[in-house]
Design an enzyme around this catalytic site. Structure first.
Site, PDB file in Angstrom:
ATOM      1  N   PRO A  62      12.590 -13.073  -0.880  1.00  0.00           N
ATOM      2  CG  PRO A  62      13.279 -14.495   0.950  1.00  0.00           C
ATOM      3  CD  PRO A  62      13.929 -13.350  -0.324  1.00  0.00           C
ATOM      4  NE  ARG A  63       5.062  -8.467   0.547  1.00  0.00           N
ATOM      5  CZ  ARG A  63       4.644  -7.268  -0.368  1.00  0.00           C
ATOM      6  NH1 ARG A  63       5.384  -7.085  -1.533  1.00  0.00           N
ATOM      7  NH2 ARG A  63       3.728  -6.490   0.057  1.00  0.00           N
ATOM      8  CG  LEU A  81       1.133  -3.093 -12.125  1.00  0.00           C
ATOM      9  CD1 LEU A  81       0.433  -1.785 -11.513  1.00  0.00           C
ATOM     10  CD2 LEU A  81       0.731  -3.261 -13.533  1.00  0.00           C
ATOM     11  CD  GLU A  82       7.560  -3.606  -7.747  1.00  0.00           C
ATOM     12  OE1 GLU A  82       7.743  -2.541  -6.578  1.00  0.00           O
ATOM     13  OE2 GLU A  82       8.136  -4.669  -7.291  1.00  0.00           O
ATOM     14  CD  GLU A 108      -1.376  -2.280   1.579  1.00  0.00           C
ATOM     15  OE1 GLU A 108      -2.205  -3.440   1.185  1.00  0.00           O
ATOM     16  OE2 GLU A 108      -0.168  -2.775   1.818  1.00  0.00           O
TER      17      GLU A 108
END
Length: 443
Positions: free
Chosen positions: A289-290, A358-359, A81
């Site tokens: 990793p996130r 989108l990146e 976000e």
């Protein structure tokens, strides 16, 4: 504290309050009852992230008042976000240079991203829990003239407190998945009442707008403004940095990237890379990793499986001899996307809902995703439908799909061109949102 919460609820039961108001007070009462578990969770989270532990009092509205009056407040729950709101926040700084900017998040990674993007130019604070005393203390300290809530954060007490204080609210980049819609069904009346406190709901898509209608928003509140993620800033040096890295690694070796991966995905990614290495012994996997707390776990898994590896924190960049490179840092994906031949975007092989496709699309890279993409459903479906992305049916299929694309230069180039065209075509949501912000502030 429980008695304090129960008193207004009991009064409502006997004083003829509306059903919606009774449900909101019951919701508040349940929040107070959950306080011991909330505090325990804060303590456990503080063990994993000491900086967060030092600031957990902010979740109850306790922080030094910054001395603002008439601030612009943007709430972005976490990293995704914050990234989505970045172009809007920069536009607000440009259009309203004298208005203090307050950015609230819920997660430490969101806080870290705010500081990385904006430093001391904005005031960061953690959003309080949706308890009346915490919400009121929070609003008293930041004194907003406008509240902008990013994507899907509906907190009944917060919304009603803003309405009571005359603070206009917008939900920007608003999205609502079918899953979230079902999750709100037990509080439908309370949520509907909260949404009536909002002046504008700027939805990402027609489908999101329809779901907000089903949740109880009025048609006149909703505008389809598009997805602000398409207005993300592309670092001007990303492509050049990617090309430089490729020269260092070897321009001809195949390179693929697995970004924003979660538990349950890394082993599938590493297994896929074993398949790739059988065909391309010099291939390189970039894995990101996130969540930072999982960096060491993934590093251990890579070592255990016997890969030759490097990490960003220890080595900076991989060498020609490395088979896997762990990107154990936040906010560095774009140059690595530019350096890769294709990208798998995680959170999609497991039911997390997927992450930002989108990146890589912005850098004309073909995209692979798993079947769980409900967080980015509209964007992902558009990319797949037009040929810029493909869906991997299962973890077992990932290696075959990566290998197929690495073997087909023409197919990758075509997918990359289409992905970039989709990204470029959909831009403009931030401009539409800032026009609505201007209108609200003028009112």
């Amino acid at each position: 504290m429980v008695a304090f919460a129960f008193a207004p609820f009991r009064a409502l039961v006997y004083c003829g309050a509306t059903t919606e108001l009774r449900v909101r007070y019951l919701y508040t009462f349940a929040m107070y009852l959950a306080m011991p578990l909330i505090v325990l969770r804060l303590l456990l989270r503080g063990v994993r992230s000491p900086p967060y532990h030092r600031r957990w009092s902010e979740r109850f509205g306790f922080f030094d008042a910054p001395g603002f009056n008439g601030s612009l407040w943007v709430h972005a729950v976490s990293v995704g976000e914050v990234n989505a709101a970045e172009p809007l926040i920069k536009a607000l700084r440009k259009d309203y240079p004298n208005a203090p900017l307050v950015i609230s998040t819920v997660t430490p990674t969101g806080m870290a991203r705010v500081h990385q993007l904006f430093g001391d130019a904005v005031f960061h604070v953690y959003l309080p829990y949706d308890l009346p005393f915490a919400v009121n203390r929070f609003l008293q300290r930041i004194r907003p003239q406008l509240a902008l809530i990013v994507e899907t954060e509906i907190w009944p007490n917060l919304y009603h407190a803003c309405h009571k204080r005359g603070v206009p609210m917008m939900i920007v980049n608003a999205r609502l998945s079918d899953r979230s819609l079902r999750g709100y069904r037990f509080l439908r009346g309370t949520v509907r009442s909260a949404l009536r406190c909002v002046q504008v709901i700027a939805a990402q898509s027609v489908a999101d707008a329809a779901r907000y209608r089903l949740l109880g928003a009025e048609p006149q509140q909703i505008v389809v403004s598009g997805n602000m993620k398409f207005d993300m800033r592309i670092p001007p040096d990303a492509a050049a940095a990617g090309a430089s890295m490729r020269r260092q690694w070897g321009c001809e070796r195949p390179v693929w990237m697995a970004a924003s991966t979660h538990e349950g995905e890394e082993l599938a990614v590493l297994d896929a890379h074993l398949q790739v290495l059988k065909q391309f012994p010099d291939a390189l996997l970039l894995i990101a990793p996130r969540h930072p707390e999982r960096f060491k776990l993934v590093e251990h898994a890579v070592h255990t499986l016997g890969f030759s590896m490097a990490t960003h924190s220890a080595d900076g960049l991989p060498a020609a001899s490395h088979q896997v490179f762990l990107i154990d840092a936040m906010g560095l994906l774009m140059p690595f996307y530019a350096a890769a031949d294709l990208a798998f975007v995680g959170g999609s092989l497991v039911p997390i809902g997927g992450h930002n496709v989108l990146e890589p699309a912005a850098l004309a890279r073909p995209v692979l995703v798993g079947p769980h993409t409900f967080n980015f459903a509209e964007i992902t479906l558009t990319l797949i439908r037009e040929g810029g992305a493909e869906c991997v049916d299962s973890s077992d299929q990932l290696g075959a799909d990566v290998l197929r694309l690495l073997l087909d230069d023409e197919k990758r180039a075509q997918m990359g061109r289409v992905a970039h065209q989709v990204f470029d075509r959909e831009r403009g949501a931030v401009r539409r949102v800032t026009q609505m912000v201007d209108a609200l502030l003028q009112e």
